[in-house]
Design a protein around this motif. Structure first.
Motif, PDB file in Angstrom:
ATOM      1  N   SER A  25       0.818  -1.216   0.000  1.00 51.88           N
ATOM      2  CA  SER A  25       0.000   0.000   0.000  1.00 51.88           C
ATOM      3  C   SER A  25       0.846   1.258   0.000  1.00 51.88           C
ATOM      4  N   TYR A  26       1.896   1.261  -0.835  1.00 49.86           N
ATOM      5  CA  TYR A  26       2.650   2.510  -0.931  1.00 49.86           C
ATOM      6  C   TYR A  26       3.004   2.906  -2.349  1.00 49.86           C
ATOM      7  N   THR A  27       2.876   2.014  -3.348  1.00 51.75           N
ATOM      8  CA  THR A  27       3.154   2.484  -4.711  1.00 51.75           C
ATOM      9  C   THR A  27       1.877   2.848  -5.462  1.00 51.75           C
ATOM     10  N   HIS A  56       3.215  -1.567   4.408  1.00 52.97           N
ATOM     11  CA  HIS A  56       3.762  -0.261   4.068  1.00 52.97           C
ATOM     12  C   HIS A  56       5.215  -0.430   3.663  1.00 52.97           C
ATOM     13  N   ARG A  57       5.780   0.648   3.163  1.00 60.58           N
ATOM     14  CA  ARG A  57       7.151   0.564   2.664  1.00 60.58           C
ATOM     15  C   ARG A  57       8.078  -0.048   3.704  1.00 60.58           C
ATOM     16  N   VAL A 117       2.195   8.602   0.010  1.00 59.21           N
ATOM     17  CA  VAL A 117       1.377   7.932   1.009  1.00 59.21           C
ATOM     18  C   VAL A 117       2.264   7.642   2.210  1.00 59.21           C
ATOM     19  N   ARG A 118       1.773   7.974   3.412  1.00 65.66           N
ATOM     20  CA  ARG A 118       2.554   7.740   4.631  1.00 65.66           C
ATOM     21  C   ARG A 118       3.948   8.339   4.550  1.00 65.66           C
ATOM     22  N   GLU A 119       4.034   9.564   4.033  1.00 69.41           N
ATOM     23  CA  GLU A 119       5.325  10.248   4.022  1.00 69.41           C
ATOM     24  C   GLU A 119       5.439  11.056   5.312  1.00 69.41           C
ATOM     25  N   TYR A 129       2.778  10.570  10.151  1.00 69.70           N
ATOM     26  CA  TYR A 129       2.648  10.585   8.698  1.00 69.70           C
ATOM     27  C   TYR A 129       1.793  11.743   8.226  1.00 69.70           C
TER      28      TYR A 129
END
Lengths: 312, 312
Positions: free
Chosen positions: A34-36, A60-61, A179-181, A194
């Protein structure tokens, strides 16, 4: 056992293939990368779990990059599904997981115990771009356009577009998603928090294209002459809460004009801003800029819908 | 009602998406486009009909090009599915059907009665090439390599490969397939008879690449230095009667060497040919050439399997 890398296709949980679904249902553990990219429906996790009949873990990453061994340990003991929106290998990110699977050594084992990997492909934007009406044969290299910040404006993609255009080829321009940065401030203070997800919208994508073209004084991107096709949310269906697929062609200037306020609206905006400044005399210029930017973003969302904008 | 263009994905009837299957099951008529690609299983028509619960009509090139109106008349009255192996828009061929649908006028109607078209995308070789391990971003334009004949040797694709390599990009080379083609002799005599299907095999594809490079004296394709990845039957599963997916990397010379006979085998071939000529003293040189060619093809099939070879 097997580590399945399964493409979910373009838009929602119904875009998985029969083969992919059968594989998921054979698995004892199911991860959703769920990050790309993201699915274009609300409650996608609940919908997937209802379809698969088992829980789905968001990966997540940091899960995939730091805990790959845990994923592989699971796949050593039973089947594991690693689900990716679009095609599982369109992003090179996941080659790392495949290589780790090949060299996996189970805890306590004296020699490598490679985990077999099986790929189940699916549609991605590289197939969906056929909906632009342009021929796949006439596309050159694909570029990603990252969000610019005040002090980081990468633009190596401009030369790639120029190379393609020099050969008479189209370019698929993918817009950035975040996403989630973490913010740079939080990172420097060691705060794990995040930012809300951000999706680059077409006006910003086009503005960055034109700004880079001006800075580098290239002549192959001209707002009045360069034609493009906007591809938004390919494969997505309209719903009560979601906009469906949108395809629209025009010059870059015409695309920008879709979300530019007319003269009356512009005057109204200025009056609103003045009224706001009078009511809040301590407001800074930076806050006013943020207010104007938010207005531009809202207009872009109103017109183009959110998220996942690409341009060819 | 709706004309659905539905991608079947890479290999067999289980590669359709849930959304695609639901659409097919809503249709009163189902066509399978059967001239730009093929499914990689035996009895695919029977398997599809069992899955869909209704008959499937094979649509050959002449059906789609000459009888498009009949397909559209069906879609005017009920839902019609037009199934395409891979992604429905990867081949530009089907844009024609979409344009006709937009301008369709039902018999007796006084104004156009456009047929709504809905595309359901799926994986194609342009997504499956991720299985080569190469990054999708680093691919330039795609080329198709057509069968050469004695007097027709098109090679415009060589310049395209050169353009890609000049930019440091990979090229997806698709091998020709010939399904339901007529021979030139039959056509000139007005005989409607189809040749058996032919699929270009990797050794021929590579030989044509190298022959064109020699003829045009270009230096970017060198048998000993140019690296490539062969992608055969992507997504296909091994069965009792069928070879599964095969991915193999090497220089062009290494790829060719896979199917070249060793010295002992070469001597054996020559002895066989001599014995055959002695037993059939009237055999022509052309027949002997055909015999040698058949042997090469058989070796290529033995090693690489059939069909659907691509090279990146």
């Amino acid at each position: 056992m097997v580590l399945y890398l399964i493409g979910l296709g373009l838009a929602d949980e119904q875009d998985i293939t029969l083969k992919g679904l059968r594989a998921v249902q054979s698995c004892s553990k199911v991860y959703l990368e769920s990050y790309t990219s993201i699915l274009l429906v609300d409650d996608f996790k609940a919908r997937m779990e209802a379809l698969y009949g088992q829980p789905v873990t968001l990966a997540h990453r940091e899960t995939v990059e730091l805990e790959a061994d845990e994923i592989l340990r699971g796949a050593h003991e039973g089947n594991v599904a690693f689900l990716v929106v679009g095609d599982p290998l369109s992003a090179t990110t996941h080659s790392d997981l495949i290589l780790r699977a090949r060299h996996y050594q189970a805890p306590g084992a004296e020699a490598p115990t490679p985990v077999p990997v099986k790929i189940i492909h699916n549609a991605s934007i590289t197939t969906a771009l056929g909906s632009s009406g342009l021929a796949g044969y006439n596309f050159g290299q694909t570029v990603s356009i990252p969000f610019w910040t005040d002090d980081w404006r990468p633009d190596s993609w401009l030369a790639r577009i120029g190379e393609n255009m020099g050969l008479g080829l189209h370019t698929l321009c993918l817009s950035d998603i975040k996403v989630r940065e973490q913010s740079i401030e939080d990172m420097s203070r060691g705060v794990l928090r995040y930012q809300p997800p951000r999706y680059m919208l077409l006006p910003q994508l086009i503005s960055q294209l034109l700004a880079a073209a001006r800075e580098h004084q290239v002549d192959f991107l001209d707002p009045e002459r360069t034609l493009a096709v906007a591809l938004c949310r390919m494969g997505a269906e309209e719903s009560a809460t979601r906009r469906g697929e949108l395809v629209r062609a025009g010059t870059l200037a015409e695309m920008l004009a879709c979300t530019e306020p007319d003269e009356a609206q512009r005057r109204q905006d200025e009056q609103d801003d003045e009224a706001f400044e009078e009511a809040n005399p301590t407001v800074s210029e930076k806050e006013m800029d943020a207010r104007r930017e938010a207005r531009r973003v809202q207009r872009a969302i109103d017109f183009w819908g959110e998220p996942l904008h690409s341009l060819v």
